[in-house]
Scaffold this motif. Structure first.
Motif, PDB file in Angstrom:
ATOM      1  N   VAL A 235       0.867  -1.175   0.000  1.00 34.44           N
ATOM      2  CA  VAL A 235       0.000   0.000   0.000  1.00 34.44           C
ATOM      3  C   VAL A 235       0.906   1.228   0.000  1.00 34.44           C
ATOM      4  O   VAL A 235       1.721   1.396   0.906  1.00 34.44           O
ATOM      5  N   VAL A 236       0.780   2.072  -1.028  1.00 33.49           N
ATOM      6  CA  VAL A 236       1.581   3.290  -1.145  1.00 33.49           C
ATOM      7  C   VAL A 236       0.677   4.493  -0.908  1.00 33.49           C
ATOM      8  O   VAL A 236      -0.409   4.580  -1.489  1.00 33.49           O
ATOM      9  N   VAL A 237       1.122   5.424  -0.056  1.00 32.27           N
ATOM     10  CA  VAL A 237       0.393   6.670   0.181  1.00 32.27           C
ATOM     11  C   VAL A 237       1.326   7.821  -0.182  1.00 32.27           C
ATOM     12  O   VAL A 237       2.407   7.948   0.402  1.00 32.27           O
ATOM     13  N   ASN A 238       0.909   8.643  -1.146  1.00 36.33           N
ATOM     14  CA  ASN A 238       1.744   9.733  -1.639  1.00 36.33           C
ATOM     15  C   ASN A 238       1.053  11.076  -1.550  1.00 36.33           C
ATOM     16  O   ASN A 238      -0.183  11.158  -1.623  1.00 36.33           O
ATOM     17  N   SER A 239       1.848  12.115  -1.450  1.00 35.95           N
ATOM     18  CA  SER A 239       1.339  13.479  -1.553  1.00 35.95           C
ATOM     19  C   SER A 239       1.212  13.852  -3.029  1.00 35.95           C
ATOM     20  O   SER A 239       1.667  13.118  -3.915  1.00 35.95           O
ATOM     21  N   GLU A 240       0.635  15.017  -3.276  1.00 35.54           N
ATOM     22  CA  GLU A 240       0.563  15.505  -4.658  1.00 35.54           C
ATOM     23  C   GLU A 240       1.944  15.774  -5.224  1.00 35.54           C
ATOM     24  O   GLU A 240       2.170  15.662  -6.430  1.00 35.54           O
ATOM     25  N   PHE A 241       2.899  16.098  -4.368  1.00 31.86           N
ATOM     26  CA  PHE A 241       4.246  16.472  -4.796  1.00 31.86           C
ATOM     27  C   PHE A 241       5.033  15.304  -5.363  1.00 31.86           C
ATOM     28  O   PHE A 241       5.889  15.488  -6.232  1.00 31.86           O
ATOM     29  N   ASP A 242       4.768  14.091  -4.911  1.00 26.85           N
ATOM     30  CA  ASP A 242       5.584  12.937  -5.264  1.00 26.85           C
ATOM     31  C   ASP A 242       5.247  12.423  -6.657  1.00 26.85           C
ATOM     32  O   ASP A 242       4.083  12.247  -7.006  1.00 26.85           O
ATOM     33  N   ALA A 243       6.280  12.157  -7.442  1.00 28.74           N
ATOM     34  CA  ALA A 243       6.089  11.693  -8.814  1.00 28.74           C
ATOM     35  C   ALA A 243       5.455  10.302  -8.814  1.00 28.74           C
ATOM     36  O   ALA A 243       5.956   9.387  -8.159  1.00 28.74           O
ATOM     37  N   PRO A 244       4.345  10.113  -9.567  1.00 27.45           N
ATOM     38  CA  PRO A 244       3.626   8.827  -9.513  1.00 27.45           C
ATOM     39  C   PRO A 244       4.106   7.791 -10.517  1.00 27.45           C
ATOM     40  O   PRO A 244       3.557   6.691 -10.556  1.00 27.45           O
ATOM     41  N   ALA A 245       5.111   8.113 -11.332  1.00 30.46           N
ATOM     42  CA  ALA A 245       5.551   7.184 -12.377  1.00 30.46           C
ATOM     43  C   ALA A 245       5.924   5.838 -11.777  1.00 30.46           C
ATOM     44  O   ALA A 245       6.704   5.754 -10.823  1.00 30.46           O
ATOM     45  N   GLY A 246       5.350   4.762 -12.330  1.00 32.85           N
ATOM     46  CA  GLY A 246       5.611   3.410 -11.851  1.00 32.85           C
ATOM     47  C   GLY A 246       4.780   3.016 -10.651  1.00 32.85           C
ATOM     48  O   GLY A 246       4.767   1.844 -10.272  1.00 32.85           O
ATOM     49  N   LEU A 247       4.090   3.969 -10.050  1.00 34.52           N
ATOM     50  CA  LEU A 247       3.318   3.699  -8.846  1.00 34.52           C
ATOM     51  C   LEU A 247       1.819   3.706  -9.087  1.00 34.52           C
ATOM     52  O   LEU A 247       1.073   2.985  -8.421  1.00 34.52           O
ATOM     53  N   THR A 248       1.335   4.558 -10.010  1.00 32.54           N
ATOM     54  CA  THR A 248      -0.090   4.600 -10.315  1.00 32.54           C
ATOM     55  C   THR A 248      -0.577   3.196 -10.659  1.00 32.54           C
ATOM     56  O   THR A 248       0.042   2.484 -11.453  1.00 32.54           O
ATOM     57  N   ASP A 249      -1.674   2.791 -10.069  1.00 35.08           N
ATOM     58  CA  ASP A 249      -2.170   1.416 -10.170  1.00 35.08           C
ATOM     59  C   ASP A 249      -2.534   1.065 -11.611  1.00 35.08           C
ATOM     60  O   ASP A 249      -3.421   1.671 -12.221  1.00 35.08           O
ATOM     61  N   ARG A 250      -1.857   0.078 -12.165  1.00 33.27           N
ATOM     62  CA  ARG A 250      -2.094  -0.394 -13.534  1.00 33.27           C
ATOM     63  C   ARG A 250      -2.909  -1.687 -13.552  1.00 33.27           C
ATOM     64  O   ARG A 250      -3.005  -2.344 -14.592  1.00 33.27           O
ATOM     65  N   ALA A 251      -3.459  -2.080 -12.408  1.00 33.44           N
ATOM     66  CA  ALA A 251      -4.228  -3.320 -12.281  1.00 33.44           C
ATOM     67  C   ALA A 251      -3.367  -4.540 -12.580  1.00 33.44           C
ATOM     68  O   ALA A 251      -3.874  -5.577 -13.010  1.00 33.44           O
ATOM     69  N   VAL A 252      -2.077  -4.418 -12.322  1.00 37.12           N
ATOM     70  CA  VAL A 252      -1.151  -5.536 -12.516  1.00 37.12           C
ATOM     71  C   VAL A 252      -1.332  -6.581 -11.418  1.00 37.12           C
ATOM     72  O   VAL A 252      -1.248  -7.788 -11.680  1.00 37.12           O
ATOM     73  N   ALA A 253      -1.560  -6.104 -10.196  1.00 40.52           N
ATOM     74  CA  ALA A 253      -1.711  -7.016  -9.058  1.00 40.52           C
ATOM     75  C   ALA A 253      -2.832  -6.508  -8.158  1.00 40.52           C
ATOM     76  O   ALA A 253      -2.589  -6.081  -7.027  1.00 40.52           O
ATOM     77  N   PRO A 254      -4.069  -6.535  -8.621  1.00 40.31           N
ATOM     78  CA  PRO A 254      -5.178  -5.931  -7.869  1.00 40.31           C
ATOM     79  C   PRO A 254      -5.446  -6.572  -6.519  1.00 40.31           C
ATOM     80  O   PRO A 254      -6.049  -5.945  -5.657  1.00 40.31           O
ATOM     81  N   HIS A 255      -4.995  -7.794  -6.305  1.00 42.72           N
ATOM     82  CA  HIS A 255      -5.225  -8.461  -5.033  1.00 42.72           C
ATOM     83  C   HIS A 255      -4.098  -8.209  -4.036  1.00 42.72           C
ATOM     84  O   HIS A 255      -4.167  -8.676  -2.888  1.00 42.72           O
ATOM     85  N   ARG A 256      -3.074  -7.451  -4.465  1.00 41.21           N
ATOM     86  CA  ARG A 256      -1.941  -7.241  -3.563  1.00 41.21           C
ATOM     87  C   ARG A 256      -1.380  -5.815  -3.603  1.00 41.21           C
ATOM     88  O   ARG A 256      -0.412  -5.532  -2.904  1.00 41.21           O
ATOM     89  N   VAL A 262      -2.997  11.999  -2.558  1.00 42.78           N
ATOM     90  CA  VAL A 262      -3.866  12.926  -1.835  1.00 42.78           C
ATOM     91  C   VAL A 262      -3.677  14.327  -2.394  1.00 42.78           C
ATOM     92  O   VAL A 262      -2.613  14.939  -2.236  1.00 42.78           O
ATOM     93  N   ALA A 263      -4.702  14.843  -3.063  1.00 46.94           N
ATOM     94  CA  ALA A 263      -4.636  16.133  -3.744  1.00 46.94           C
ATOM     95  C   ALA A 263      -4.363  17.273  -2.774  1.00 46.94           C
ATOM     96  O   ALA A 263      -4.876  17.302  -1.657  1.00 46.94           O
ATOM     97  N   GLY A 264      -3.539  18.223  -3.213  1.00 50.40           N
ATOM     98  CA  GLY A 264      -3.289  19.443  -2.460  1.00 50.40           C
ATOM     99  C   GLY A 264      -2.232  19.333  -1.389  1.00 50.40           C
ATOM    100  O   GLY A 264      -1.905  20.332  -0.738  1.00 50.40           O
ATOM    101  N   THR A 265      -1.675  18.146  -1.193  1.00 52.83           N
ATOM    102  CA  THR A 265      -0.784  17.938  -0.047  1.00 52.83           C
ATOM    103  C   THR A 265       0.687  18.010  -0.446  1.00 52.83           C
ATOM    104  O   THR A 265       1.067  17.625  -1.546  1.00 52.83           O
ATOM    105  N   PRO A 266       1.547  18.500   0.455  1.00 51.25           N
ATOM    106  CA  PRO A 266       2.987  18.561   0.205  1.00 51.25           C
ATOM    107  C   PRO A 266       3.693  17.286   0.641  1.00 51.25           C
ATOM    108  O   PRO A 266       3.126  16.448   1.330  1.00 51.25           O
ATOM    109  N   HIS A 267       4.956  17.202   0.274  1.00 44.23           N
ATOM    110  CA  HIS A 267       5.771  16.057   0.668  1.00 44.23           C
ATOM    111  C   HIS A 267       5.939  15.997   2.190  1.00 44.23           C
ATOM    112  O   HIS A 267       5.915  14.913   2.782  1.00 44.23           O
ATOM    113  N   VAL A 268       6.101  17.151   2.819  1.00 44.73           N
ATOM    114  CA  VAL A 268       6.217  17.228   4.279  1.00 44.73           C
ATOM    115  C   VAL A 268       5.054  18.066   4.801  1.00 44.73           C
ATOM    116  O   VAL A 268       5.103  19.294   4.753  1.00 44.73           O
TER     117      VAL A 268
END
Length: 437
Positions: A235-256, A262-268
């Motif tokens: 389970v990955v939780v990211n702010s808006e600031f963090d680059a999503p490349a490779g992380l955005t869910d591609r339905a490769v492993a939907p059971h795991r 989270v929109a509007g949020t900073p890294h810290v």
């Protein structure tokens, strides 16, 4: 991001967070519990101090030395276990955190927080895995070293120490932790990367049941799941600031696999009452991913324990050129993996301001109750409560955090949630009614 944090945080980890009492390291020949056989990695007998009581559960902190060898070399590093004084009060789940180079065990002390974890019976365990500043866990402990791993300038880093530590906990630390049925791994920013590297290398397989990287980027754990290099859940939780490349869910492993942005949020984000010396985050922005982190951590836990399926992954809506799609106020729009628009933080949904992401966030164009189109604060609060209900129904916030958020929206009569943050910060942090307007 690592370079940016290095500028903002003092190089001495002891300055980043309140230091614990000095360690008195016992003879490493006396293990916490006897190792399986002579020559194994071993935990020294720890010193102990009280951490207080959390919802009736008394917690203690154990500090000692973990020493042994990885596949590349020997090590001798500090370890720290926070567990119920009565091991039977633990929930049989250990959350392992490799310390951040600047902020140490920030997943415990800043984001998830002790009260959140300990009143639920979780055991927290940290171990030094690198000689870079606070990654060693406690730079004041004498005689620590890492001979294997890789060189980082004059330092050494060995990710494998983390998995070796997790492996010995069920047997060698049982008298401290109680029975260990599940092992989870978490880290944020700098300390999230060794977790995903261990997933990628296959070293985390058959060790961790759940990996929870926070504000991470640059790796593709879905490919590792598809290749069978990891058998747990991620389970990955990211702010808006963090680059999503490779992380955005591609339905490769939907059971795991799940990914939440989270929109509007900073890294810290602003940790409110947690100290972050060297980082000007207090009063920076009310937008935070922490409520979503709390919710998604417990959902990941239930996913492992009971097979309860978490909410569908989310992402920020993007245009064909890859830029983030924004609403009329300038805030990012959140959608689920299928492209369906989903609720955002209630103050973002109401357009109380434009929430500016970044390493450390900010905000502008703050609007009043009347500028938002409400006749009075009562009408505003009703709308805020409705948006908060949508956010909670989508399972992006826990009821306990929703109660606090609703209270903050009502602290200052005539002012919005964001105005209370801006104009009455001490009351906002303390959840105390505004005394003057």
């Amino acid at each position: 991001m690592l370079a940016a944090l290095a500028v903002a945080v003092p190089t001495s980890g002891a300055q980043a967070l309140p230091s614990s009492v000095p360690l008195i390291v016992s003879d490493s020949s006396q293990a916490a519990d006897p190792p399986v056989k002579k020559g194994d990695d071993r935990l020294s007998r720890p010193t102990t101090r009280s951490l207080g009581t959390f919802d009736g559960i008394r917690y203690v902190q154990y500090d000692g030395i973990f020493e042994g060898s990885t596949s590349t070399g020997r090590f001798r590093v500090p370890y720290r276990i926070s567990a119920p004084a009565d091991p039977d009060a633990a929930n049989h789940t250990v959350l392992v955190e490799p310390p951040h180079f600047g902020l140490g065990t920030g997943a415990l002390d800043i984001y998830l927080r002790r009260d959140f974890l300990f009143r639920r019976g979780f055991v927290h365990a940290a171990v030094g895995w690198s000689t870079v500043d606070n990654r060693i866990l406690d730079p004041t402990v004498p005689g620590t070293f890492i001979e294997g791993g890789i060189a980082e300038d004059e330092f050494r880093t060995d990710d494998e120490i983390i998995t070796e530590f997790a492996k010995v906990l069920p047997k060698q630390a049982r008298s401290l932790t109680g029975e260990v049925s599940r092992r989870y791994a978490t880290g944020f920013s700098d300390s999230s990367y060794p977790i995903l590297r261990l997933v990628h290398s296959g070293a985390a397989k058959n060790v961790f049941d759940l990996a929870l990287p926070i504000t991470t980027e640059g790796l593709d754990p879905q490919a590792d799941l598809a290749a069978g290099r990891f058998d747990g859940k991620i389970v990955v939780v990211n702010s808006e600031f963090d680059a999503p490349a490779g992380l955005t869910d591609r339905a490769v492993a939907p059971h795991r696999y799940r990914f939440y942005a989270v929109a509007g949020t900073p890294h810290v984000p602003d940790p409110l009452d947690a100290p972050l010396e060297g980082l000007p985050v207090h009063g920076s922005t009310p937008a935070t991913f922490v409520p979503a982190l709390h919710a998604h951590f417990l959902q990941g836990d239930n996913w492992v324990r009971r097979g309860a399926v978490p909410p569908t992954s989310t992402q920020l809506r993007t245009a064909t050129d890859g830029s983030i799609v924004r609403d009329a106020i300038g805030n990012a729009i959140t959608e689920d993996r299928t492209g369906r628009r989903v609720p955002r933080l209630p103050y973002v949904e109401l357009g109380e301001a434009r929430y500016i992401t970044g390493f450390i966030g900010s905000y502008d164009n703050v609007r009043t109750v009347q500028e938002l189109g409400f006749r009075d604060h009562t009408a505003y609060l009703k709308a805020f409560t409705a948006k908060l209900g949508d956010y909670q129904k989508a399972r992006y916030i826990l009821p306990e955090d929703a109660v606090d958020m609703r209270r903050r929206a009502g602290l200052c009569p005539a002012l919005t949630f964001t105005q209370a943050y801006r104009d009455h910060y001490p009351e906002y942090v303390a959840l105390r009614r505004c005394s003057t307007l």
